[in-house]
Every structure is written in C-alpha cells, then in structure tokens.
Design an enzyme around this catalytic site. Structure first.
Site, PDB file in Angstrom:
ATOM      1  N   GLU A  88      18.637  -4.977  -3.721  1.00 57.78           N
ATOM      2  CA  GLU A  88      18.185  -6.346  -3.544  1.00 57.78           C
ATOM      3  C   GLU A  88      16.748  -6.486  -4.029  1.00 57.78           C
ATOM      4  OE1 GLU A  88      19.432  -9.745  -0.474  1.00 57.78           O
ATOM      5  OE2 GLU A  88      20.347  -7.796  -0.639  1.00 57.78           O
TER       6      GLU A  88
ATOM      7  N   SER B  25       0.664   3.560  -3.172  1.00 60.18           N
ATOM      8  CA  SER B  25      -0.017   4.536  -4.025  1.00 60.18           C
ATOM      9  C   SER B  25      -1.344   4.989  -3.440  1.00 60.18           C
ATOM     10  CB  SER B  25      -0.272   3.924  -5.397  1.00 60.18           C
ATOM     11  OG  SER B  25       0.933   3.470  -5.950  1.00 60.18           O
TER      12      SER B  25
ATOM     13  N   GLY C  62       0.803  -1.219   0.000  1.00 62.73           N
ATOM     14  CA  GLY C  62       0.000   0.000   0.000  1.00 62.73           C
ATOM     15  C   GLY C  62       0.831   1.261   0.000  1.00 62.73           C
TER      16      GLY C  62
HETATM   17  C1  LIG Z   1       0.058  -3.506 -12.641  1.00 63.31           C
HETATM   18  C2  LIG Z   1       0.293  -2.510 -11.571  1.00 63.31           C
HETATM   19  C3  LIG Z   1       0.435  -2.939 -10.281  1.00 63.31           C
HETATM   20  C4  LIG Z   1       0.623  -2.019  -9.249  1.00 63.31           C
HETATM   21  N1  LIG Z   1       0.698  -2.475  -7.959  1.00 63.31           N
HETATM   22  C5  LIG Z   1       0.818  -1.587  -6.958  1.00 63.31           C
HETATM   23  C6  LIG Z   1       0.820  -2.032  -5.609  1.00 63.31           C
HETATM   24  O1  LIG Z   1       0.738  -3.231  -5.344  1.00 63.31           O
HETATM   25  N2  LIG Z   1       0.880  -1.116  -4.617  1.00 63.31           N
HETATM   26  C7  LIG Z   1       0.983   0.212  -4.873  1.00 63.31           C
HETATM   27  O2  LIG Z   1       1.077   0.987  -3.945  1.00 63.31           O
HETATM   28  N3  LIG Z   1       0.993   0.684  -6.162  1.00 63.31           N
HETATM   29  C8  LIG Z   1       0.899  -0.194  -7.193  1.00 63.31           C
HETATM   30  N4  LIG Z   1       0.873   0.270  -8.490  1.00 63.31           N
HETATM   31  C9  LIG Z   1       0.899   1.695  -8.726  1.00 63.31           C
HETATM   32  C10 LIG Z   1       2.217   2.219  -9.266  1.00 63.31           C
HETATM   33  O3  LIG Z   1       3.181   2.253  -8.265  1.00 63.31           O
HETATM   34  C11 LIG Z   1       1.947   3.615  -9.845  1.00 63.31           C
HETATM   35  O4  LIG Z   1       1.128   3.426 -10.965  1.00 63.31           O
HETATM   36  C12 LIG Z   1       3.190   4.337 -10.260  1.00 63.31           C
HETATM   37  O5  LIG Z   1       3.950   4.716  -9.146  1.00 63.31           O
HETATM   38  C13 LIG Z   1       2.867   5.594 -11.084  1.00 63.31           C
HETATM   39  O6  LIG Z   1       1.917   6.392 -10.471  1.00 63.31           O
HETATM   40  P1  LIG Z   1       0.603   6.869 -11.260  1.00 63.31           P
HETATM   41  O7  LIG Z   1      -0.033   5.668 -11.836  1.00 63.31           O
HETATM   42  O8  LIG Z   1      -0.157   7.717 -10.360  1.00 63.31           O
HETATM   43  O9  LIG Z   1       1.145   7.703 -12.468  1.00 63.31           O
HETATM   44  P2  LIG Z   1       1.599   9.230 -12.442  1.00 63.31           P
HETATM   45  O10 LIG Z   1       2.552   9.443 -11.344  1.00 63.31           O
HETATM   46  O11 LIG Z   1       0.413  10.106 -12.538  1.00 63.31           O
HETATM   47  O12 LIG Z   1       2.405   9.288 -13.798  1.00 63.31           O
HETATM   48  C14 LIG Z   1       1.774   9.411 -15.078  1.00 63.31           C
HETATM   49  C15 LIG Z   1       2.864   9.666 -16.109  1.00 63.31           C
HETATM   50  O13 LIG Z   1       3.568  10.856 -15.772  1.00 63.31           O
HETATM   51  C16 LIG Z   1       4.932  10.598 -15.644  1.00 63.31           C
HETATM   52  N5  LIG Z   1       5.531  11.397 -14.580  1.00 63.31           N
HETATM   53  C17 LIG Z   1       5.055  11.635 -13.340  1.00 63.31           C
HETATM   54  N6  LIG Z   1       5.923  12.346 -12.630  1.00 63.31           N
HETATM   55  C18 LIG Z   1       6.998  12.562 -13.417  1.00 63.31           C
HETATM   56  C19 LIG Z   1       8.232  13.226 -13.248  1.00 63.31           C
HETATM   57  N7  LIG Z   1       8.600  13.809 -12.111  1.00 63.31           N
HETATM   58  N8  LIG Z   1       9.079  13.215 -14.277  1.00 63.31           N
HETATM   59  C20 LIG Z   1       8.738  12.618 -15.450  1.00 63.31           C
HETATM   60  N9  LIG Z   1       7.605  11.985 -15.668  1.00 63.31           N
HETATM   61  C21 LIG Z   1       6.736  11.957 -14.656  1.00 63.31           C
HETATM   62  C22 LIG Z   1       5.015   9.122 -15.299  1.00 63.31           C
HETATM   63  O14 LIG Z   1       6.268   8.580 -15.611  1.00 63.31           O
HETATM   64  C23 LIG Z   1       3.902   8.553 -16.125  1.00 63.31           C
HETATM   65  O15 LIG Z   1       4.340   8.340 -17.427  1.00 63.31           O
HETATM   66  C24 LIG Z   1       0.695  -0.641  -9.534  1.00 63.31           C
HETATM   67  C25 LIG Z   1       0.590  -0.203 -10.849  1.00 63.31           C
HETATM   68  C26 LIG Z   1       0.381  -1.120 -11.864  1.00 63.31           C
HETATM   69  C27 LIG Z   1       0.245  -0.619 -13.254  1.00 63.31           C
END
Ligand SMILES: Cc1cc2nc3c(=O)[nH]c(=O)nc-3n(C[C@H](O)[C@H](O)[C@H](O)COP(=O)(O)OP(=O)(O)OC[C@H]3O[C@@H](n4cnc5c(N)ncnc54)[C@H](O)[C@@H]3O)c2cc1C
Lengths: 351, 388
Positions: B243, B128, B126
């Site tokens: 790791e 995101s 947890g």
């Molecule tokens: C299959 C899957 C499983 C997942 N499992 C988990 C889980 O178990 N637990 C959990 O907590 N989360 C999980 N996630 C969430 C994942 O960690 C987030 O999707 C990820 O951190 C990106 O956040 P966001 O989706 O809000 O995208 P955003 O942060 O909104 O990003 C959208 C786009 O903007 C770009 N962007 C954002 N900020 C910047 C920056 N500073 N510089 C350049 N580009 C930027 C990103 O690279 C991306 O292309 C999962 C996601 C997926 C797809």
C-alpha cells in the site's frame, strides 16, 4: 473497474498449463523439429481434446464461443512451452475471420466445425508478413489481395520454403492468383477484417512473448541456483541477481499492457489498435531482454545447441517482427500520441 | 475483466474535478522547501481538508471518505491533471497513517490522524542515520527507558521537510544490547522538544529539502510509542509493504509528466528530431507512464479481490524512478542549450520547471530504498535466488 480475469478463464489456463507441462517437454519439441512438416498430428489432436481449437468457434458451429481475453491467457502458455504449431492462427485468427465473413455461410459451415474439432489447419497471408507460416500443412489459406479476402486451397498455390534459425518455424513464400472464385469478401469488408486479424495476431504474439520471457527467466533462475562457482551458487552473486531482477520488472509492466490490449479488442474500444501496438512493443522488449540476460547467466552453456534455452530465445527473436515489426507498431503508437488533441494524460487511460 | 468506470466512479471523478477547478490556486505555490512555501502548502492542506479531500482513503471518522484504491487512483489522476500543489504532508498521510491505523491505539489515532488530515501537524520521517542508510538495521540512535519516558540521544539524517515539520516518526534503538533489527522501537515525537537540534541540508537545487536531526537527551512520553517496545522493525516493514509502495507515487504524476513531455516535444519538434533518439524516448516515456497506470489498476483490482502483494511491489519503485529519469532526461535533451537555465533567467523562454524535475529525478532511484536494494529484494524474495 476490475482488472482481473474471471475464475473460469484462469481455471482453463491452469488446465492448459498442466497439460502442456506434461505433453510438451523440450525433448519432444526437438523430435518434432526433425520431421519434415515440423508439426505433430498427435500433439494437435491432444490440443483439440483440451478444447483449445474450439475456443473461438461460435457454439452454433460446434465451438465454445470465447474470445480475446481467453486467448491472451492461452497464448501465454503456448509461448511458455514454445508450442511448435501455429495453433492460434487457425483456432483464433482464422476462426475470428471466418465467423465474420459476409453471408458466405457455406465457407463457415465447411470450416468452422473442422476448426473446432481440430481437423483443419488454416494459414493466413497478410502483407505485413513477407511469408505465410505453416502454409505447407494448410487445408485452406486465407489470403490478402488489395484488402479483399481470398480463400484458397493448398493445391492452388505455389510454395517455396524459407528455412528459419528457429527450428520449429515453417515459413513459405506463397504465389497464387486471385480470382472471382477465390474472393470471399470484397475490400470494403475485408479491410476491417484484415485489421481485426492483424490486431489479434499481434496480440497473440505479444502474449506468446510474455510466456517466452517468463520461461527464459525461469531457466535463468534454475540455472543460477544450481550452477556453482567460487564455491557458491552463481545466483547468490548480486551481479547475476540484478540481471534477472531487471527481467522481472520488464515482465511485470508488460503484462497489464498486453491484458488491456486484449480487453480493448474484446470490447471494441476505439483505441484498441494503439493498445495492441503498445502491447507488442512492451512484450517483445521483455522477451528480448529475458533472452539476453538468461543467455548471460547461463555462460557458455547458453551458447550451445544442447541447452534448451535456445528454443525459447530463437522463438522470441523470430516473433519480434511477426505481424508487424517494431517500426510498424511504433508508427501506430506515434500516430496516436502525436496527433492534435490526443488524450494522453492522467484519467485518460481507459477512454 | 471490466475496464470501465462505474457510474459511481464517474460521479466521484466529476466531483473531484469540480472541486479542484474551483479551488486549485491559479498561481503555482512557492516551493515547499522554503519557509514561505511551506506555509503556503500547509494552508493548502487545510483547504483540502475543508473539502474532505486531504486523505480520501481514510475512514470518515478521522477526516477521510473511506475511498477504495480505485477511487484513490481517480482522485490522484484528477489531482495531477489539475496541476494541484505537491503534498507537503505526504509522509504523514500516505506513509505513517496506514501504519497508525494498523498498529495505533484508538487514542493515538484520534490524537494524530485528524490533525494530520488538516495539515496542523506536518510529519517527517526518521529512519536514516549517518551509519544506517540502505542498511537500516544498523540504526544506533538510542531511546532509553526512564519511567514513563524514553530519553533519546543520537542522530537522524536526510529527513525530508524536517526543517519546518512539526512531528517525526521513526525507529530508535530501545535495547542497548540488541543488534540489527532486534530491539528497535517505532516512536512518534514533536520536533520542538528540548534537546532537539535541526540542521537544514541543502539539496541539489540549493533549497533545504531535508535536514539532520540531533537528539541530546530528548524526553518523549512512552505513550508516543507505536506498537510494542522492540517491535519497531516489524512495524516499519509492514508499512514498507505494498500500500505504501503504491501510494508513494501514484501514476497520475507520471502521466502528467509524459503528457507535458509530448507537448514539449511537439513544440520543439523541428530541433528535437535532429536527434532521432529523442522521438523514441518521448514515445517510450508515454508508453511507460501508461504501463505504470495499468499495472497500478491491475494491482488495485487484485487487492480488492483479496490478493496479497509481496515482493512484486519492489518492481514498482524501480519502474517509476527509472521512468521519471527517462522523461526528465528527454526533456533536457529537447531543451538543449537552454535546459541548464534557471526558470527566472531572462532568456529562459518556455523551459518551464523541467530542470527542477530533472534534479529531483536523480534522487528517485535512491530514496525509499535504493533501486539496488529493490533488485536484491526482487531476486531473493520474488525470484527465489539464493541469499548472498
Ligand atoms: C531526496 C531524498 C529524500 C530522503 N528522505 C528521507 C527521509 O525523509 N527520511 C529518511 O530517513 N531518509 C530519507 N532519505 C534517505 C534515504 O532513505 C537513503 O538515502 C537511502 O536509504 C540510501 O542510503 P544512503 O544514502 O546511506 O546510501 P548507501 O546505503 O550508502 O548506498 C550508496 C550506494 O550503495 C549501494 N548499496 C548499498 N548497499 C547495497 C547492497 N547491499 N547491495 C547493493 N548495493 C548497495 C546503494 O544502492 C547506493 O547505490 C532521503 C534520501 C533522498 C535522496
């Protein structure tokens, strides 16, 4: 299983690096371009003092008797500093071949000690290359003829110079007549020797390309940290950062491929040739990407004769097809992976 | 440098291979993103644990075998070679456990690790939240101290396998006045507590692979906290280290895919070669998987000699996720007009599960820190470029 270099290997590499940093500044390389031979006696002598020319020569002939793994590290440095000298042709490849020539001791006795002490230059003519590098200065040429090895003096060949965009290259078309007197190994032995030379040469180029890729990346980093636009260093812009980060990724994943190829040659692994071809492809790709991206972050400055980037870019472009172009090496990889029963999966990496 | 396995390592490989040959289910399990499939996979974890294979790098006392990273790589190679089931408890075993071993109290280790090893507790992550994706320091879900409990309110999202998982680990804001990465705390909690609502979220393939989690004054005992209050960010970052980067995706996975891709190409060669770029992509795929394996062995060897791996780890994530895309895109191109078919379509033929892998490959460059974020890290911390 231990995928690291020995401490002495790294220490030797570091010593060579320190030496080249001082002795092979870009201004000096430019001066050497202007000379007719394109080579510096002085630099070669200093390289010999460092022990590099003796690296592959067996101890009984005055050398240190080291091999492929040592050279892969040194060649990276020769690439990083764009050393305008086909040093490894003589000290690595020719030494390797001469050492393995059959019984012809007189040739070994005549040349191996001179390789070790840095007073001989030997050029190699292999059919995969249309030209022979540094033939103009060669005291001896080892030439391919239907898989035979021929040892030919410079005054027995006719040379025509083919200028390259890479100012330190000295490429020659070589015309010569094979005779019984020049033959030093028959085809049955020569075939393996030439294969061994080709693999080591391609490995040497791969390692140099890694060094070049790193150098161009470093130049790109330096430039983008210093150059300011919009009131900030351009390196703080993400579009610039990401271009260079991609290069770092490519280099990071080309390195182990090159190192493994060296280890495979050193230990005579059955798949060594495939590993070498993979290494050459990976390293050339990294070097070309690095050239392109570094050029881009340099802006117009990168397009000038004045900026040092050109010497590394042009070398990277030129070496791409040296000792087998990409088609040649892809064909070797393809032959392996598309063969029936090829061992390709998890756990097969070190077969 | 010595790129040969020791006798001991070879015997270890044989032992793994033998066990897997006898125990890997002959029929693939149902997807772990379905309720029945989840139960199948939990049972498989129990079976693995029975042979002490579920967490080979853990110390023996908590159910492992004390394997080093090279042995771990060997285990993983055999695991993927045997096409054994996906690891439903991956987030617990590979991601939480190393953190727990470093920061947990003895009591916490004893309480959590053995049950994790057997699959009795399946863990979800947890981090995101709706407003905290790439910018994880924007976490708002709060945990307010009330005596020997934290009272949690707020929301987490995209939590993989949280639909059927038992436990959650993640970061919560314990200091309401704090900003960014201060005032965050690492907390472990069971997902069946009163006040928790789990809303499954369908993924591209239509299955509920992740979930939103709503917290309405959920009371969690303070002893479920990992490390100090307010130290959550540092703990989370430490475990985002190498790791973890290494264990998230072992090379065996991609090597198995590359091998299958070569076989797929050869079966369809007559058609595939009509687009000459396909053959090249197949070769690039195999070479990429090989390079990833070599890089991992090199890193494992360097770590064994005491090297610290820093921001270079970010190159890994980019490399494997792009490789995975390349391989699956290439497979789709080889399959041509059949590629879009569901595996149970009557005329699907030998299309296998490339489609599902293709869909999942789309997520690779996003989860575990997007590739853009990784490039930022590489540029600033590995290459030393100025911060934006
Ligand atoms: C299959 C899957 C499983 C997942 N499992 C988990 C889980 O178990 N637990 C959990 O907590 N989360 C999980 N996630 C969430 C994942 O960690 C987030 O999707 C990820 O951190 C990106 O956040 P966001 O989706 O809000 O995208 P955003 O942060 O909104 O990003 C959208 C786009 O903007 C770009 N962007 C954002 N900020 C910047 C920056 N500073 N510089 C350049 N580009 C930027 C990103 O690279 C991306 O292309 C999962 C996601 C997926 C797809």
């Amino acid at each position: 299983m231990d995928f690291t270099f020995e401490e002495q290997q790294v220490a030797f590499r570091d010593a060579v690096r320190k030496f080249l940093m001082v002795e092979a500044a870009p201004e000096m390389l430019r001066e050497i371009w202007e000379t007719e031979s394109g080579r510096s006696r002085d630099l070669r002598a200093k390289l010999a003092d460092q022990g590099i020319t003796a690296l592959s020569v067996p101890e009984e002939f005055g050398g240190i008797g080291l091999g492929d793994l040592d050279w892969v590290l040194i060649n990276q440095e020769l690439g990083y500093y764009a050393i305008p000298d086909s040093l490894s042709d003589t000290a690595y490849l020719a030494a390797w071949m001469l050492t393995r020539l059959p019984s012809d001791i007189s040739l070994k006795k005549a040349w191996l000690p001179r390789i070790a002490n840095g007073t001989a230059r030997i050029a190699l003519g292999h059919p995969v290359n249309p030209f022979v590098a540094d033939a103009q200065l060669a005291d001896l040429l080892l030439l391919w003829h239907n898989d035979e090895v021929h040892a030919v003096q410079r005054d027995q060949v006719k040379l025509s110079f083919n200028p390259s965009i890479e100012m330190s290259r000295r490429l020659y078309k070589v015309e010569w007549k094979p005779t019984d007197a020049t033959r030093v190994a028959p085809a049955r032995i020569g075939k393996d020797l030439w294969e061994g030379v080709l693999n080591r040469a391609a490995l040497a180029v791969s390692a140099q390309q890694l060094g070049l890729a790193q150098r161009m990346l470093d130049l790109g980093i330096d430039h983008s940290a210093q150059r300011k636009q919009f009131g900030k260093p351009i390196g703080s812009f993400q579009a610039v950062k990401h271009q260079l980060a991609d290069v770092a990724v490519k280099i990071e994943f080309a390195k182990p491929v090159v190192f493994r190829a060296a280890q495979a040659l050193a230990t005579n692994r059955p798949r060594a040739a495939v590993h070498v071809s993979h290494a050459k492809l990976a390293a050339c790709e990294a070097a070309w990407l690095s050239a392109r991206r570094s050029m881009q972050v340099h802006g117009a400055m990168g397009y000038t004769w004045e900026a040092d980037l050109q010497m590394f870019m042009k070398r990277a472009w030129a070496l791409d097809a040296a000792w087998g172009d990409r088609a040649y090496h892809k064909t070797r990889v393809a032959k392996f992976i598309f063969a029936e029963g090829a061992e390709l999966g998890p756990g097969d990496t070190f077969n | 440098m010595r790129l040969e396995y020791t006798d001991r390592q070879q015997r270890f490989r044989q032992e793994v291979r033998d066990w897997l040959e006898q125990n890997v289910p002959k029929q693939p399990l149902r997807s772990f993103d379905t309720e029945e499939g989840f139960a199948d996979h939990r049972a498989w974890e129990g079976k693995l644990a029975g042979g002490r294979w579920s967490a080979v790098t853990w110390p023996k006392e908590v159910g492992g075998r004390g394997c080093d990273l090279i042995e771990w790589l060997i285990f993983e190679e055999e695991y993927w070679r045997a096409s054994a089931p996906l690891r439903v408890n991956q987030n617990g075993i590979f991601l939480l456990a190393p953190t727990l071993m470093e920061y947990g109290t003895d009591e916490q280790k004893q309480r959590f690790l053995p049950r994790m090893a057997t699959g009795e507790d399946i863990w979800a992550q947890g981090w995101s939240e709706p407003g905290a994706g790439s910018d994880m320091a924007a976490i708002r879900c709060k945990a307010v101290r009330d005596g020997d409990h934290y009272v949690i309110s707020g929301q987490k999202t995209w939590s993989t396998r949280a639909v059927w998982a038992d436990w959650l680990f993640g970061l919560f804001r314990t200091d309401p006045d704090s900003v960014r990465h201060h005032g965050l705390t690492f907390i472990l909690l069971p997902l069946n507590l009163p006040g928790i609502t789990i809303r499954p979220v369908q993924q591209l393939n239509g299955q509920t692979g992740f979930a939103e989690i709503f917290f309405d004054e959920v009371r969690v005992p303070v002893h479920n906290r990992l490390a100090d209050e307010g130290a959550g960010w540092q703990v989370a970052m430490a475990t985002a280290g190498f790791e973890r980067g290494l264990m998230l995706r072992s090379p065996g996975r991609f090597q198995q895919t590359a091998k299958s891709l070569v076989e797929l190409y050869l079966r369809h060669q007559a058609h595939a070669d009509a687009d000459p770029s396909v053959r090249d992509a197949v070769m690039q795929s195999w070479m990429g998987a090989e390079a990833y394996a070599l890089a991992t062995y090199r890193t494992a060897s360097r770590m064994a000699k005491g090297a610290q791996i820093g921001a270079e780890a970010s190159t890994n994530k980019i490399f494997w996720s792009e490789l995975d895309l390349l391989m699956h895109e290439t497979a789709m191109r080889i399959l041509g007009a059949r590629a879009e078919l569901m595996p149970h379509a009557p005329d699907a033929g030998d299309i296998g599960n490339w489609l599902d892998g293709f869909l999942f490959a789309q997520a690779g460059p996003i989860y575990a820190g997007t590739n853009e974020i990784q490039r930022n890290i590489i540029a600033e911390r590995m290459l030393g470029l100025p911060r934006s």
